[in-house]
Scaffold this motif. Structure first.
Motif, PDB file in Angstrom:
ATOM      1  N   GLN A 186       0.628  -1.048   0.199  1.00 24.27           N
ATOM      2  CA  GLN A 186      -0.062   0.049  -0.219  1.00 24.27           C
ATOM      3  C   GLN A 186       0.560   1.046   0.048  1.00 24.27           C
ATOM      4  N   GLU A 189       1.780   2.931  -3.144  1.00 21.57           N
ATOM      5  CA  GLU A 189       0.346   3.521  -4.197  1.00 21.57           C
ATOM      6  C   GLU A 189       0.789   5.089  -4.394  1.00 21.57           C
ATOM      7  N   SER A 190       0.581   5.666  -3.286  1.00 22.14           N
ATOM      8  CA  SER A 190       1.652   7.042  -3.234  1.00 22.14           C
ATOM      9  C   SER A 190       2.598   7.246  -2.616  1.00 22.14           C
ATOM     10  N   SER A 293       2.463   8.515  -7.306  1.00 24.21           N
ATOM     11  CA  SER A 293       1.591   7.411  -7.763  1.00 24.21           C
ATOM     12  C   SER A 293       1.229   6.532  -8.515  1.00 24.21           C
ATOM     13  N   GLN A 294       1.230   5.587  -8.003  1.00 20.18           N
ATOM     14  CA  GLN A 294       0.425   4.330  -9.711  1.00 20.18           C
ATOM     15  C   GLN A 294      -0.504   4.617 -10.672  1.00 20.18           C
ATOM     16  N   GLN A 296      -3.649   4.479 -13.186  1.00 20.10           N
ATOM     17  CA  GLN A 296      -4.997   4.281 -12.625  1.00 20.10           C
ATOM     18  C   GLN A 296      -4.968   2.774 -13.878  1.00 20.10           C
ATOM     19  N   PRO A 299      -0.051  -0.101 -13.948  1.00 20.25           N
ATOM     20  CA  PRO A 299       0.062   0.883 -12.160  1.00 20.25           C
ATOM     21  C   PRO A 299       1.382   0.412 -12.142  1.00 20.25           C
TER      22      PRO A 299
END
Length: 322
Positions: A186, A189-190, A293-294, A296, A299
């Motif tokens: 997690q 993700e960012s 960030s990943q 959309q 990923p």
């Protein structure tokens, strides 16, 4: 080979083995068994390389994603060349985390053990001139109408290239510290870090550069009491002090660096250029934040949101590394 005592006689997993070279290194270091996991079709050639080197009795090539393969024993060591450009672009770190949580024995070894991503402001007049100023006079013809399009084509997306320490205007700041023994998916993700630089010279600011280091430490150094985490937004001088504290023998650290002042690697550095340079005075402050960030869309892609201000002017740069 510096970790041979932790590899000899042990079971190893190579996450994303590619041609199998790291798996072979481990076998030569005395590994009892190596699971070489590779999702792409290069696994076919990896298997042939293993056979050609008479290591089929030690190395098992598994063609598939590490999330999908079946291994019926725990492993003592996980190795992986998971780093992408800018450390996290197309990175396989999430797969390493999956393998760690599913197969690594308690107290097992992960190589590399940790990584640090840096950001620093840069000046690069030659690159800017080659890409942009060229259009001001093309064989005596004024083609400056091309400038807006030229800037968009040259600088809209991040550029992977090699710069030198002379291009860097300040000490770098830490964007993200990764402890491979403790990081969770997690966190990828960012990632956001705030920075504040003071220019060491008078020069045009053309953008920001990103690079990373990875280290090869054992689990004890990386996990004991979280003493060694480098905080995002701290400067290189701060992190150097923390690096000294975390080892009894700092000179024995194994570090692979992609910094501009070190020998070039295939990762080079990642540059995020502005459309218009900012003229800096010595000691002028540059501050802001960066968020990775990943995407959309995919990923493995990176969305980059950069906010920066200097001399009372504020700017935002949005880019996608795809």
């Amino acid at each position: 080979m510096r970790h041979q005592n932790s590899i000899s006689g042990k079971v190893v997993m190579d996450v994303g083995c590619g041609t199998g070279i790291l798996s072979i290194f481990c076998a030569l270091a005395g590994a009892k068994r190596v699971y070489a996991v590779e999702a792409s079709d290069i696994a076919v050639q990896a298997n042939e390389v293993v056979r050609a080197n008479h290591l089929s009795d030690k190395i098992v090539v598994l063609h598939g994603r590490v999330e999908d393969v079946n291994i019926e024993e725990k492993v003592d060591v996980i190795i992986s060349e998971w780093m992408g450009y800018m450390l996290l672009y197309e990175s396989m770190l999430a797969s390493v985390i999956f393998a760690r949580d599913k197969w690594l024995k308690p107290g097992g070894l992960i190589l590399p053990s940790d990584a640090t991503l840096y950001i620093a402001p840069v000046t690069h007049t030659e690159r800017y001139s080659e890409s942009i100023d060229f259009w001001r006079n093309v064989y005596g013809i004024d083609m400056s109408a091309m400038l807006p399009l030229a800037k968009q084509c040259a600088f809209e997306e991040p550029s992977v290239e090699t710069i030198t320490g002379e291009n860097v205007l300040t000490w770098p700041y830490v964007v993200k510290y990764v402890d491979c023994y403790t990081i969770v998916a997690q966190e990828l993700e960012s990632v956001t870090a705030k920075y504040r630089f003071e220019s060491m010279m008078r020069a045009p600011l053309h953008g920001f550069a990103f690079w990373f280091d990875v280290e090869f430490n054992g689990p004890t150094l990386s996990t004991s009491n979280n003493l060694y985490k480098v905080s995002p937004g701290c400067s290189a001088s701060d992190s150097n002090q923390q690096e000294t504290k975390k080892r009894n023998k700092p000179d024995e650290a194994l570090v692979l660096s992609t910094a501009p002042e070190d020998a070039p690697t295939h990762w080079q550095q990642t540059l995020l250029y502005f459309y218009e340079p900012i003229e800096l005075q010595q000691d002028q402050v540059i501050e802001g934040s960066v968020t990775l960030s990943q995407s959309q869309e995919n990923p493995r892609f990176l969305n980059i949101h950069l906010e920066y201000s200097s001399g009372g002017r504020s700017f935002v740069k949005e880019s996608v590394m795809r």
